[in-house]
Structures are given as C-alpha cells and as structure tokens.
Scaffold this active site. Structure first.
Site, PDB file in Angstrom:
ATOM      1  N   HIS A 138       1.786  11.045  -2.182  1.00 44.75           N
ATOM      2  CA  HIS A 138       0.518  10.869  -1.479  1.00 44.75           C
ATOM      3  C   HIS A 138      -0.177  12.216  -1.488  1.00 44.75           C
ATOM      4  CE1 HIS A 138      -1.775   9.194   2.225  1.00 44.75           C
ATOM      5  NE2 HIS A 138      -2.399   8.966   1.098  1.00 44.75           N
ATOM      6  N   HIS A 165       0.862  -1.192   0.000  1.00 47.74           N
ATOM      7  CA  HIS A 165       0.000   0.000   0.000  1.00 47.74           C
ATOM      8  C   HIS A 165       0.893   1.234   0.000  1.00 47.74           C
ATOM      9  CE1 HIS A 165      -2.303   3.208   2.224  1.00 47.74           C
ATOM     10  NE2 HIS A 165      -3.163   2.904   1.272  1.00 47.74           N
TER      11      HIS A 165
END
EC number: 3.1.4.11
Length: 613
Positions: A198, A152
């Site tokens: 991110h 992830h």
C-alpha cells in the site's frame, strides 16, 4: 476457554451445571432435556407411519408421534411438501446418514426415523441447510449481469497504514470464495523488480511473484468461476513488461486473453471457468495519468483517486519515485526511450480483459454508456453516495453493460467497511471490501455471497437489467407495493454448551440468550425484530414468529444475531449469520451461526422456520 465434549444428539440425558456464588456457596442449574417443538412433532405425525397422521398406510394410532416411523417414502413426501423435489433413494440416503450419526448402526437394523431422529435431522445444518447449497443460477450472461465477490487491498493483513503485506490474506480470500483480488504494484527499492504494498504508508511489501503463485494455487479452491485480478500499477513500462512475463509464465493456460482491445460485451462466468483475467488501466492511460498537470490544463478537471490518500500526494510520490527518474525532461533521447518502450507495452496491454478507469471529469459524464465498448469504472463510497443522490438512474443504466467498482473512503485506516446495499441496489457489481475489516458490513457481504452456492457470482435481479419505454430504470428509493411477506419463526438454539466453557457468558449462572433479526435491503424494507430473553438456559426456546413485509425481496438480506443479556455490561456476542432472502428454503431449517470474523462456529445452530406469503 474450556470446551465441553460434543455430542451429536439434541436429546441428551439431563444433567446440571454448578456455579460458584460468593465464596462458599455453589448454585446448581439443571440442564433441561431438549425435545421436539410442537411444529416438529406435528410435521412428524403428519407424514410418519403410525405417527397419528396416517403416513402412507392410513394408520392413525396414538397421535403423539412417539411410536411412529418415517421411512424413505414418508421423508420424500415431507420434503416434497416443503417444496423440495427429491427421490426415494435420496431420502433413504438422508435416513441412513442420520441413523449412522445417532445410533452407529446401518439401515438393516433400523429402517426409518423415529421422532427424535427426525428432530435431529432437522437440526443438522449440512442435511437441512437454510439456503440452496449449490450453484443454481444462469451463468451464461455477461459479467456485468452479476454481483461479484470483491476484495480491496487484498494483500493487507491488518490496517491500511502499518500492517504487513502478505500472500496469506489473498489465499484466505480465495478460499472464502472471493473472485476479485486487488494488488497494488510498485517498483522495489532498486527499481528492478515489483513489490505489492500500500503505497505511501508504512506497510511492509511482499514480492509480486509470491502473490501471483498463491493466486494460481488457490484461485479455484472454492469455486470454478473466474478470478479477476485488479491491478493498481505504479510501474515503468519496463516493469509493466515484467508483470506480463510473470503472469504469462505463472498462470499459463489459466490466463485469459481478450480477443480484441475493446469488448462490445463482457464474457460470461460460464465461458471463463478456471480462467484468470486481468483488469487495469491500459498503459497509455497510465502514462497520461502520471502527468496530471498537462491533463488538467487540457481538460480543466482535477484527477480523482482510488487510494486512501489524496491524489496530489500520490502524484508527488510517483513523480519522486518514477517520473523524475525517467521522464524529467523531454529531450530527444527521452522521446526515443518512450518510443522504445512502446515495443514492450503490447505484451502488458494484451493481458487486459477489463479496461479500467477513474472519473476524469464529472461522474455523470463518465457514466454515459458507450455503445461500442464496455469497461470498468471505480468510485469511492462518497462518490457513489453523491452520484446516487443526484443521478441514481445513470448509475443503474451504466451497470447494465459496464462494471462499477466501489472502494472504501480514505479515512478507513482501520480497514473498516461501508454499507454495501447502496451499491447493490443500484447495480454495482464490485463492492470492494477489506476482508480483514470484521463487523456488520462484512457480515452482509458474507451473506450476499452465500447465494448461488457460494460461487462468488450472484445474478442480479432482472429488474436491474431492464429499461422502460422512456429509458427509465429501477429506482431503489421509489415506494413500491409489498410483493411478499417473509414470516420467520425462531424455535430454539443449541451448541453453546459444546463450544464454550460453562462460565464463558456468565460466571454465576447459565446464559440469558435472545435473538435479533434485521432485514437489510432497499430503504422501504429495512426492519428489525427481537425475541424475548430466555434466562439461565443453554438451550433457549423462544418459539416466536415475526413478519417482514418486503417490496423488493430479491435484494433483501436477513441478518440474524444472538446476544447474551448482561445487566451491568454490554451484551455478549453469541453468534451471527446473514442469509439472502431470495435463497431461503421454506420450511423448518437448521441455521448455523458464525463468529465475529465470519468463521463457522463448530456446534451453534438455530432451528427456524421460513414461510413466504
């Protein structure tokens, strides 16, 4: 931290350690000699020539094993008795290797193993590992039949909010055997190139080009089976086309192109050896998701998110970065631009083997199995919990043909992980973990994917793929009869004296080790046991056996942790490992331990025995 010189023998000359007490007083502790356990001695006597058990020549001399010799035929018989089919030639290779390590001589001067050699052989984890070290499962079934080692936000070096993005974590994950790499794609500051970061956080970006080249260079460093790149793209059609161009140029023949837009069945790992495949949402679905207000009016549902912050925030940020720049109004020229971009989309769409999506309505609706295509669905850990509580059968049915990816909840800013077993016991293939989120959950992940030779693909048990006469499927919460009992005997441990300074665990005395064992699986099988504490000893000998009744051994993991007892503070960590129960090799085995990050410790091992009844 000081290091002791390592020796390859477990039968060392006695010595002592000095510990300073108060200011002027030294306390001396003797180092006890490590000797074979009774079970090791009995096994040697049973098979060695002259060991008291007869070996192959009927000699039954003194019975203590001290004068016996175990040659290739006898070692072969011992291994066969432990359920391992081997040849005399392979047994001779093992003997030669043990003699080389211990005595630095060839087999022409020593023709077999004595008792101490045999003891050392059992303690060498590379020669006598606890699980099968090579790929042994059928690899020709569709991808949906396998648990797949999944990362992830694979590019993050630390927490989810402010850490650096880098290609280094991607490389480390691939070297560990991870087969699914996630990249979040965003336009750079000028909108002309692609960064990986991110979004909506303070994480520093890394160019997509670096990540793709790293994947190309390290994809098959630990496993030949396919690498899946899951893309969370926040790109304009022009940049999507640029991604397609980059991937095509960098990966070349490695890149797999699907034969059609939608697959009736996923290809198998065996058919995708040394191939890289792409999974993301098709461009049309992405464009629709960028204007959720329209979709919500049409469908009367609220969009869900795979990211760590609310979807509404993502939409607002996306609109400010992309949508408002290019699609603010629906003039004729805008419509023409969008139509022109259709010429670029096919190159990007052609890359997508595994079509992905998130629930647009209820999860129950999304999990209805479609006959004419397969796909990937992503759920958060909370969505999985809720769905398994109310519709667990639907989850299992969906995962029989389709891929289900589970990702961490949004509050895990420190990159921690969730409990993976709920996903695995319901057939979810892609349990996406933060590989930098060290802790017990990640230890379980490491343990699961030590199975099948560590290739990153573990075949799901057959019962997860079957349906009954009334379409019923496996229910992990259902109470089942005990299928088998695992008996685990912990003999002893060694190696801490070589890997740590003599004051690492206690400044005033040798360590006080104990071992904890856990079964983690379906709820009915979960259990924990603990040995007694062995005080003041670098070579703890527990010699204790524990029983674990198992209803679903195929989904059980044995987690082992050694701690050092501390009367006044938290017990110190002494090593850990996690092993798939279905992969355990019966008999006496050497079990290497790992540090908190999952890196193998240089010397620390346990001698254990596994029996299934």
């Amino acid at each position: 931290m000081g290091k002791e010189k390592k020796t390859e023998s477990y039968n060392n000359d006695s010595g002592s350690y000095n510990y300073r007490m108060f200011k002027f007083y030294n306390r001396k502790f003797k180092i006890n000699e490590v000797t074979p356990t009774d079970d090791v001695r009995d096994a040697f006597c049973q098979f060695a020539v002259g060991g008291g058990g007869g070996g192959t020549d009927g000699d039954s001399s003194d019975g203590d094993g001290s004068t016996g010799v175990m040659g290739a035929e006898q070692l072969c018989s011992f291994l066969d008795d432990h359920g391992e089919s081997t040849t005399v030639a392979e047994a001779q290779r093992l003997i030669d290797e043990v003699i080389r390590r211990r005595h630095h001589v060839t087999r022409f001067t020593r023709h077999g193993l004595d008792l101490d050699d045999f003891f050392n052989f059992l303690f060498y984890d590379d020669l006598n590992p606890p699980i099968t070290p090579h790929v042994h499962q059928d690899m020709t079934a569709p991808l949906s039949h396998y648990f797949i080692y999944t990362g992830h936000n694979s590019y993050l070096t630390g927490n989810q909010l402010s850490s650096d993005c880098s290609e280094v974590p991607v490389i480390k994950a691939l070297q560990r055997g991870v087969r699914v790499i996630e990249l979040d794609l965003w336009p750079n500051s000028t909108g002309t190139d692609i960064n990986v970061l991110h979004g909506r956080t303070l994480t520093t970006p890394v160019p997509l080009m670096k990540c793709l080249k790293s994947i190309r260079d390290y994809a098959f460093s630990s496993s030949p089976y396919p690498v899946i790149i899951t893309l969370e793209d926040h790109l304009t059609p022009d940049l999507q086309a640029k991604v397609a161009e980059m991937a095509t140029q960098i990966f070349g023949q490695m890149l797999y192109y699907p034969e059609s837009d939608s697959l009736l069945e996923f290809p198998s790992p065996a058919s995708l050896l040394h191939r890289i495949i792409i999974s993301t949402k098709p461009p049309k679905e992405y464009l629709e998701s960028r204007n959720p207000i329209v979709k919500q009016k049409d469908n009367n549902v609220s969009p869900s998110s795979e990211d760590e912050t609310p979807r509404t925030e993502e939409i607002q940020t996306l609109e400010s970065m992309l949508f408002d720049q290019d699609f603010e109004s629906k003039s004729d020229s805008d419509q023409e631009d969008e139509e022109a971009s259709e010429d670029q989309k096919p190159a990007y769409k052609r890359l997508i083997t595994i079509h992905a999506g998130k629930p647009k309505g209820t999860v129950k609706e999304e999990m209805k199995v479609v006959v004419d295509k397969v796909r990937r669905l992503s759920l958060s850990e909370q969505e999985l919990d809720r769905t398994c509580s109310s519709n667990s059968q639907d989850v299992v049915r969906f995962t029989q043909r389709n891929l289900l990816r589970i990702y961490p909840k949004g509050t895990r800013f420190n990159s921690s992980n969730y409990k993976p077993l709920i996903g695995w016991t319901h057939g979810a293939q892609m349990i996406a973990f933060n590989m930098q989120g060290y802790g017990k959950s990640l230890w379980l992940m490491h343990g699961m994917f030590r199975a099948n030779g560590g290739c990153g693909y573990v075949k799901k048990p057959n019962f997860l793929m079957k349906k009954g006469f009334h379409d019923e499927v496996f229910d992990p919460r259902k109470k089942l009869p005990v299928k088998e009992t695992l008996k685990v005997k912990v003999y002893m441990g060694d190696g801490w004296r070589m890997d740590f300074s003599h004051t690492h665990f206690d400044a005033y005395s040798p360590p006080d080790f104990y071992t904890k064992m856990f079964i983690v699986g379906v709820p009915a099988d979960n259990a924990k046991k603990k040995t007694k504490i062995i005080e003041d000893n670098w070579y703890p000998i527990w010699d204790e056996e524990f029983s674990f009744p198992l209803t679903v051994p195929e989904l059980a993991l044995l987690r082992i942790e050694v701690r050092e007892y501390d009367m006044s503070e938290k017990d110190d960590f002494g090593g850990q490992t996690c092993l798939p129960v279905a992969e355990l090799r019966p008999g006496i085995r050497s079990v290497p331990l790992y540090d908190k990050k999952g890196e193998k410790m240089k010397s620390v091992r346990l001698l254990m025995r596994f029996i299934f009844e």
